[in-house]
Design a protein around this motif. Structure first.
Motif, short mmCIF file in Angstrom:
data_model
loop_
_atom_site.label_atom_id
_atom_site.label_comp_id
_atom_site.label_asym_id
_atom_site.label_seq_id
_atom_site.Cartn_x
_atom_site.Cartn_y
_atom_site.Cartn_z
N PHE A 91 0.84 -1.19 0.00
CA PHE A 91 0.00 0.00 0.00
C PHE A 91 0.88 1.25 0.00
CE2 PHE A 91 -2.88 -3.20 1.63
CZ PHE A 91 -4.11 -2.85 1.06
N GLU A 92 0.39 2.28 -0.64
CA GLU A 92 1.16 3.51 -0.78
C GLU A 92 0.97 4.47 0.38
OE1 GLU A 92 1.18 7.86 -2.02
OE2 GLU A 92 -0.56 6.56 -1.67
N SER A 93 -0.21 4.44 1.04
CA SER A 93 -0.49 5.47 2.03
C SER A 93 -1.52 5.03 3.06
CB SER A 93 -1.00 6.74 1.33
OG SER A 93 -2.10 6.44 0.49
N LEU A 94 -1.45 5.68 4.22
CA LEU A 94 -2.41 5.49 5.31
C LEU A 94 -2.84 6.86 5.80
CD1 LEU A 94 -3.94 3.94 7.53
CD2 LEU A 94 -1.81 3.93 8.86
N PHE A 95 -4.14 7.11 5.82
CA PHE A 95 -4.70 8.36 6.31
C PHE A 95 -5.55 8.10 7.54
CE2 PHE A 95 -3.42 9.41 2.11
CZ PHE A 95 -3.31 10.79 2.01
N LEU A 96 -5.42 8.96 8.54
CA LEU A 96 -6.16 8.80 9.79
C LEU A 96 -7.20 9.90 9.96
CD1 LEU A 96 -3.36 7.83 12.36
CD2 LEU A 96 -4.71 6.35 10.84
N CYS A 97 -8.37 9.51 10.45
CA CYS A 97 -9.48 10.44 10.65
C CYS A 97 -9.35 11.16 11.99
CB CYS A 97 -10.80 9.69 10.58
SG CYS A 97 -11.01 8.73 9.06
N GLU A 98 -10.16 12.21 12.16
CA GLU A 98 -10.07 13.01 13.38
C GLU A 98 -11.44 13.44 13.89
OE1 GLU A 98 -7.64 16.75 15.14
OE2 GLU A 98 -8.53 17.13 13.17
N HIS A 99 -11.64 13.30 15.19
CA HIS A 99 -12.66 14.02 15.95
C HIS A 99 -12.07 14.24 17.33
CE1 HIS A 99 -16.20 14.33 13.38
NE2 HIS A 99 -15.84 13.17 12.86
N THR A 100 -12.00 15.50 17.76
CA THR A 100 -11.43 15.78 19.08
C THR A 100 -12.31 15.21 20.18
OG1 THR A 100 -12.56 17.92 19.13
CG2 THR A 100 -10.29 17.88 18.30
N HIS A 101 -13.63 15.18 19.94
CA HIS A 101 -14.60 14.67 20.90
C HIS A 101 -15.93 14.61 20.17
CE1 HIS A 101 -15.40 18.96 20.84
NE2 HIS A 101 -16.56 18.74 21.45
N ILE A 102 -16.90 13.99 20.79
CA ILE A 102 -18.28 14.00 20.27
C ILE A 102 -19.19 14.55 21.37
CG2 ILE A 102 -20.22 12.61 19.46
CD1 ILE A 102 -17.97 12.89 17.41
N PRO A 103 -19.85 15.67 21.13
CA PRO A 103 -20.77 16.21 22.14
C PRO A 103 -21.86 15.22 22.51
CG PRO A 103 -20.29 17.86 20.46
CD PRO A 103 -19.73 16.56 19.96
N ALA A 104 -22.16 15.12 23.78
CA ALA A 104 -23.16 14.16 24.24
C ALA A 104 -24.57 14.52 23.78
CB ALA A 104 -23.13 14.08 25.77
N SER A 105 -24.79 15.77 23.40
CA SER A 105 -26.13 16.19 22.97
C SER A 105 -26.58 15.46 21.71
CB SER A 105 -26.13 17.69 22.70
OG SER A 105 -25.38 17.99 21.53
#
Length: 278
Positions: A28-42
């Motif tokens: 494989f040529e590449s690996l990309f990682l996703c992001e969320h700092t947090h998820i609001p409980a609402s």
């Protein structure tokens, strides 16, 4: 066409460094990682994919920390954010983090960014939903100044600094590739204006031929050569016939989905994806 994958780096899924090594071993040529700092409980903002928000959105490691472990365990695979929610980040700190990661990995970092969809999440960071794209664009431009000038200054609505020195500089010159996520005409205009690539999602009715034709129209209008704006498709189909259509359309890279599962479940899936590469 190059082949990579994206992953939500959770604490219960395959270790990110192990994943990067396994992918590198399989070509494989590449690996990309996703992001969320947090998820609001609402959870007032509906999930764009419909239904309940998948568990992996709640449990992601910081992508830059996880990518650092992946970089230390590998030699050639390219490593990126897919996507970094830049409006929610401090641009001076983020520019330093990226410079450090790019220089220490030998110039293997790619910076895919987006403005985000979760209203409550961005509001927790002091970001207004209506101006998130303007804030993202301004922060990108400010970071480019920090990466390319010995003494950087910037004055905008969201970012202001005068004569700062940000070092080290990235290994890649003038800076790591900036890829913009999204599928709208507004996104494509931004891509051809100042980015180094387009990062659309296949699950949003993306047609490769139509997408590339649309990109060419905007690139021609802006005087950009298509070779300067390669396309990476996020969540690409794991189907040989559909991938052929991507290659024929001129897509530069596709990213397969790696689930938040343990190593013994992920490695066989990588083997299946590897057959499509072959």
């Amino acid at each position: 066409m190059k082949y990579g994958a994206f992953y939500f780096p959770t604490h219960y899924g395959i270790d990110t460094a192990d994943l990067a090594v396994a992918m590198e071993e399989r070509g494989f040529e590449s690996l990309f990682l996703c992001e969320h700092t947090h998820i609001p409980a609402s959870r007032d903002t509906p999930f764009p994919g419909g239904g309940d928000l998948p568990d992996r959105y709640y449990h992601t490691h910081d992508p830059f920390v996880a990518l650092s472990f992946a970089a230390a365990a590998t030699k050639t695979i390219r490593l990126g954010t897919g996507i970094c929610l830049l409006p929610q980040r401090d641009p001076i700190v983020t520019a330093k983090v990226i410079s450090s990661l790019d220089s220490m990995s030998g110039g293997r970092f790619e910076f895919a960014v987006g403005a985000g969809w979760n209203v409550e999440e961005m509001e927790n960071h002091g970001v207004a939903y209506k101006t998130r794209f303007k804030e993202m664009t301004e922060k990108l431009k400010a970071m480019k100044v920090m990466w390319t000038e010995d003494e950087a200054s910037f004055s905008g609505d969201f970012v202001k600094f005068d004569r700062i020195i940000s070092s080290p500089k990235p290994a890649q010159m003038p800076h790591p590739p900036i890829l913009l996520g999204g599928e709208t005409d507004h996104t494509i205009r931004r891509v051809v204006e100042f980015a180094n690539g387009w990062f659309p999602r296949a699950n949003y009715a993306f047609d490769p031929a139509e997408g590339m034709a649309r990109l060419k129209r905007f690139a021609d209008a802006a005087g950009r050569d298509m070779s300067e704006v390669p396309v990476t498709v996020f969540r690409a189909p794991d189907d040989a016939d559909k991938l052929k259509a991507y290659r024929d359309a001129g897509i530069s890279r596709v990213l397969f989905d790696v689930p938040d599962k343990p190593r013994d479940q992920v490695l066989p899936l990588l083997d299946d994806y590897a057959k499509l590469i072959g």
